[in-house]
Design an enzyme around this catalytic site. Structure first.
Site, PDB file in Angstrom:
ATOM      1  N   HIS A   7       1.125  -0.863  -0.292  1.00 40.85           N
ATOM      2  CA  HIS A   7       0.085  -0.328   0.209  1.00 40.85           C
ATOM      3  C   HIS A   7       1.069   1.310  -0.286  1.00 40.85           C
ATOM      4  CE1 HIS A   7      -3.379  -2.741   1.291  1.00 40.85           C
ATOM      5  NE2 HIS A   7      -2.027  -3.101   2.052  1.00 40.85           N
ATOM      6  N   SER A  22      14.353  22.969 -15.255  1.00 36.89           N
ATOM      7  CA  SER A  22      12.145  23.372 -15.363  1.00 36.89           C
ATOM      8  C   SER A  22      13.364  24.718 -15.596  1.00 36.89           C
ATOM      9  CB  SER A  22      12.328  23.950 -13.798  1.00 36.89           C
ATOM     10  OG  SER A  22      10.568  24.559 -14.253  1.00 36.89           O
ATOM     11  N   LYS A  62      15.015  22.540 -10.482  1.00 31.60           N
ATOM     12  CA  LYS A  62      14.178  21.529 -10.555  1.00 31.60           C
ATOM     13  C   LYS A  62      15.271  20.374 -11.552  1.00 31.60           C
ATOM     14  CE  LYS A  62      10.350  20.950 -10.520  1.00 31.60           C
ATOM     15  NZ  LYS A  62       9.573  20.439 -10.220  1.00 31.60           N
ATOM     16  N   GLU A 117       8.996   9.175 -16.803  1.00 29.55           N
ATOM     17  CA  GLU A 117       8.132   9.322 -16.802  1.00 29.55           C
ATOM     18  C   GLU A 117       7.635   8.967 -18.372  1.00 29.55           C
ATOM     19  OE1 GLU A 117       7.396  14.350 -16.038  1.00 29.55           O
ATOM     20  OE2 GLU A 117       8.342  12.968 -13.519  1.00 29.55           O
TER      21      GLU A 117
END
Ligand code: ARG
Length: 460
Positions: free
Chosen positions: A155, A276, A282, A289
């Protein structure tokens, strides 16, 4: 009407041609198309259907076409409908009348069935070797990390301690099964449809055994109608490719989580991260992704193929031309993802200290504390309750189980002795799990040795 009628018809014809043509994408298997034609022509001569002179003329013409395409001297002009017509027209242009005999005893229906099989058969091997490269990388990580403790999750909540070798080993098993699926598909598909004609075989005395052998198949297919309309192997392949993407995507998801500031279990190499345009701090896990995102594309191809085939009457129907673009795209996508993912994993660094302290701080040893009490004669259900109290106590004081004093332990249950500290150390928790498949070092080493043997086996 007359004023524009002629022009309209002409324009419509061009639209029809554009709609109907497949050369813009089936040029991808020009090599396999020529390979198939060469086998066909050798067989035609051996069976006495064409002369040996014609065979040699055709073969040298086909060789010329192949090298001219490979060396950029021959371009695919889109006035031809598909790769089959393109090669045949070009052959006739080069060698004259002999070229007109190439298509004897053959239809584009068995030809396209053959080309697609030859193409995907090669791609199955290439995909398999990319999965194997990934497995080789995972194997290295496993060998180096049988002592690297980390929390195992259920979980997405810390559950019990495992090792990095064990966690990565789970993916090793998944990708091993993926290779198994590719091999199964290969075994089932590797039968040659050439010689099935349009749908009902031909009246020529074709030697289907011969072409099948020349092209490296196990044998000829056994029903000509099925041969020209079977795309099962593409559905199976797209399903196997979807499963590979699902595995890559799950792994990517974990890497993305592990790479966050909150986890810091791993650091993805700069080469596989991007910045970024606005936030200077960043460093984003774009590659992970993108791989995760591209699974949608591959699943889409599987759905398209299933839907295209649904309800098609026997035998060939033009609908089946739609099998190509999304299959090609799915194969290229999976190959690209595998290569990028392997590179990312290879260059990624693991913060072993962070993983270990995360395992220590999440009560991942609570089950072992309960087992400790059971070994001292406490029934498991009572032990579970006692350890629940320990956990509450620790949460309140913001400490871990091994930071409690013996007095504090004894206040909750007098059964606790000084050996509790050793019993709940990460090392003990992991090392005591020695059954095959468990994270204990002894069990992991057995699995790693089996994997070592597995990786030595030849692929096909
Ligand atoms: N371009 C076609 C395809 O990809 C080749 C087969 C054409 N056969 C036919 N009877 N129109 O399926």
């Amino acid at each position: 009407m007359k004023l524009w009628g002629g022009r309209f018809t002409k324009e419509e014809n061009q639209l029809v041609h554009n709609f109907n043509e497949s050369l813009s994408f089936d040029q991808k298997f020009y090599r396999q198309d020529i390979q198939g034609s060469m086998a066909h022509v050798k067989m035609l001569a051996a069976a006495g259907i064409i002369s040996e002179d014609d065979r040699d003329t055709i073969l040298s013409g086909l060789e010329g076409i192949l090298s001219d395409i490979e060396e950029g001297r021959l371009e695919f002009s889109l006035e031809h409908e598909d790769i089959h017509s393109f090669v045949e027209a070009n052959l006739i242009e080069r060698v004259g009348d002999a070229g007109k005999k190439l298509h004897t005893g053959r239809s584009r229906n068995d030809q396209v069935a053959l080309d697609m099989k030859l193409y995907t058969r090669d791609e199955i091997k290439e995909t398999d070797s990319l999965v194997k490269e990934l497995l080789t990388e995972l194997h290295i990580i496993m060998k180096e990390n049988t002592d690297t403790y980390m929390p195992g999750f259920t979980h997405l909540q810390k559950a019990q301690p495992v090792t990095l070798a064990h966690h990565v080993g789970a993916y090793f098993e998944m990708f091993k099964r993926d290779r198994g699926r590719l091999h199964d598909i290969y075994e089932r598909m590797n039968y040659c449809p050439l010689g099935s004609g349009a749908l009902a075989g031909t009246t020529y005395p074709l030697d289907r055994e011969m072409t099948s052998e020349l092209l490296g198949f196990y044998g000829p297919t056994l029903n000509s109608m099925d041969s020209v309309s079977d795309r099962d192997y593409l559905i199976e392949l797209l399903s196997a490719l979807s499963t590979i993407m699902m595995h890559l995507s799950r792994f990517c998801e974990e890497i993305i989580i592990w790479n966050t500031n909150e986890y810091r279990f791993v650091e993805i190499d700069d080469a596989y991260s991007t910045g970024s345009s606005i936030m200077p701090q960043k460093k984003n896990p774009d590659i992970a992704e993108l791989v995760r995102g591209k699974s949608g594309r591959v699943y889409g191809a599987l759905m398209s193929m299933l839907t295209t085939m649904k309800g098609l009457p026997l035998a060939y129907n033009k609908d089946m031309q739609e099998d190509k673009e999304f299959t090609f795209d799915a194969i290229d996508t999976v190959k690209g993802c595998l290569a990028l993912f392997t590179g990312m994993v290879k260059t990624m660094s693991f913060r072993k200290d962070v993983m270990e302290s995360s395992a220590k701080n999440g009560f991942t040893n609570a089950t072992d504390a309960a087992d400790y009490l059971v070994n001292k004669g406490v029934p498991f259900r009572d032990a579970h309750g006692i350890v629940g109290k320990l956990v509450l106590f620790c949460i309140d004081k913001n400490i871990s189980l091994d930071e409690m004093t013996l007095e504090e332990y004894k206040a909750i249950s007098p059964v606790f002795e000084n050996d509790i500290y050793d019993a709940i150390s990460l090392k003990t928790c992991v090392e005591k799990r020695t059954t095959i498949g468990a994270p204990g070092k002894a069990a992991m080493e057995k699995v790693i040795a089996l994997n070592e043997e597995y990786l030595k086996k030849p692929a096909f």
